[in-house]
Design an enzyme around this catalytic site. Structure first.
Site, PDB file in Angstrom:
ATOM      1  CB  SER A 259       3.700  -7.321   2.088  1.00  0.00           C
ATOM      2  OG  SER A 259       3.776  -6.513   3.235  1.00  0.00           O
ATOM      3  CB  CYS A 260       3.075  -2.152   2.195  1.00  0.00           C
ATOM      4  SG  CYS A 260       2.960  -3.216   3.628  1.00  0.00           S
ATOM      5  CG  LEU A 261       5.902   1.426  -1.065  1.00  0.00           C
ATOM      6  CD1 LEU A 261       5.517   1.417   0.401  1.00  0.00           C
ATOM      7  CD2 LEU A 261       7.368   1.792  -1.210  1.00  0.00           C
TER       8      LEU A 261
END
Ligand code: UGA
Length: 415
Positions: A259-261
């Site tokens: 969900s971040c990179l």
């Protein structure tokens, strides 16, 4: 800020960032109040059961003084509050801040009533400029200082990363605003970097964009190595001893998910464009990551004509140790298999329930059932996949499972 001076610390949003922050500070002896709109999550936390899969979190949860509630009024008894709600991204990469804005508005309502001085700490990832331009004005009518302390937790390892930070970044509006936070995090054995708000915001998305670039870089190198008949893992081992390069984050494969990179990379690209700069490298990093999973399908087609065949898929989570399928490369792979009319049998030690929400119609089974297919694709490097017997199988490996090299036909995506 010592425990004696601190009446209580609030945390809004009990996802893996918020819950870890609440438990981590709770372990340091602080009285914590956790707010979430999801009643099931709140009840689970109060029962001492972590609602998310995070190493050590449930055990730690039972040791701390953390009260979870849906009621923002309980923040009235706290003197600082971390905001840790999710920021999803729009299709153009810009961040959707609905949850963040709503939580700030509700916190403002509480602070307006009690009139106390409060420290509001933004912990979610936001586009550079957001805290100063959007959040600070929303809080202007109450007596609040605003800081931004980005988190650098890996999912699955969040509590470990909380307790062993590489650095603490404190973004502050005015010098001195972050003094209490510097004291709160003062006993961690790591550097504390104090900057203005926007710089702290950039440090967070730049760190993730840099990590994403490192993965695409090693994947591109791997794609080249594959053509030369060279194993990129051996190359990475030889490169990594250079301290300027290092060994970490050089695992070539089907690309980065989570969900971040991907979100932070898209966010940085959108920010650059909004500022009038075309980010060429980051755009390539993103494009390469989109294409990488499809290379696995092309390798499979060298050995099997996919239509009508049963293809086993080992691994659905975006990385091992989690049931999270956000941004998982398995989506692109399964979509391509279905488009080519394969019958898919998928297995993942944790993520089958989550993945079946996205793909309810494919078959789910044991690792052995997935292995018994016409060919097998490996998409997540779960340690248990090193225990399977691959002899006699056709295996296309997207994650470097050593044992799979014993297969009758074996192809690594970059090796
Ligand atoms: C990432 C960052 O690592 C954290 O520092 C950050 O705090 C977090 O995002 C966040 O912003 O909240 P996470 O998403 O949990 O953490 O996952 P990573 O462990 O970084 O892995 C991301 C993806 O890259 C995974 O799909 C993984 O399989 C892939 N990856 C990672 C590779 O393909 N090769 C590697 O060498 C490393």
């Amino acid at each position: 800020m010592s425990r004696a001076e601190c009446k209580g610390i609030g945390v809004i949003g009990l996802g893996y960032v918020g819950l870890t922050t609440a438990v981590g500070l709770g372990l340091k002896g602080h009285r914590m109040v956790g707010i979430d709109t999801d009643t099931e999550k709140v009840e689970s936390v109060n029962r001492g059961v972590s609602p998310i899969i995070e190493q050590g979190l449930s055990e730690a949860l039972r040791k701390v003084q953390l009260r979870a509630t849906c009621d923002y009024e309980e923040l009235a008894g706290c003197d600082l509050t971390f905001i840790c709600v999710g920021t999803r991204s729009y299709l153009d990469g810009a961040m959707n801040m609905d949850y963040l804005l709503e939580s700030v508005r509700r916190l403002t309502g509480v602070l307006r009533q009690n009139g106390n001085e409060h420290l509001v700490v933004i912990r979610c990832t936001v586009a550079p400029g957001t805290t100063e331009e959007v959040i600070v004005p929303l809080l202007s009518e109450v007596s609040a200082r605003v800081c931004l302390v980005p988190e650098f937790f890996r999912e699955g390892m969040a509590l470990y990363d909380f307790e062993n930070p590489s650095r603490i970044v404190i973004g502050e509006m005015n010098g001195g605003d972050g003094d209490d936070l510097a004291a709160l995090f003062g006993d961690f054995d790591c550097p504390i970097v104090r900057t203005d708000l926007k710089t702290a915001e950039v440090i967070k998305c730049a760190s993730n964009a840099f990590l994403a670039s490192r993965v695409s870089l090693i994947n591109e190198l791997g794609n080249i190595c594959k053509l030369m008949g060279v194993d990129v893992y051996d190359v990475a081992r030889g490169m990594g001893y250079d301290p300027r390069i290092g060994h970490k984050f050089l695992n070539a494969g089907i690309g980065f998910g989570g969900s971040c990179l991907p979100k932070d990379l898209r966010g940085l690209i959108a920010t650059a464009r909004a500022a009038g700069y075309e980010p060429r490298i980051f755009q390539e990093v993103s494009d390469l990551n989109e294409e990488q999973p499809l290379r696995l399908i092309r390798l499979l087609e060298r050995h099997v004509s996919i239509e009508g065949k049963t293809i086993g898929v080992l691994g659905l989570a975006f990385k091992p140790g989690t049931d999270d399928v956000r941004g998982t490369r398995a989506v692109e792979v399964v979509e391509a298999l279905l488009e080519k009319r394969a019958h898919v049998i998928a297995h993942d030690p944790q993520a089958m329930p989550e993945f079946s929400r996205l793909f309810p119609r494919i078959e789910y089974g044991s690792a052995q059932e997935a292995l018994n297919s016409d060919a097998v694709l490996i998409l997540t490097e779960w340690p248990e996949f090193e225990e399977l017997d691959y002899t006699g199988r056709i295996v296309i490996d997207g994650r470097n499972i050593r044992k799979a090299r014993e297969a009758r036909v074996y192809e690594g995506i970059c090796w």
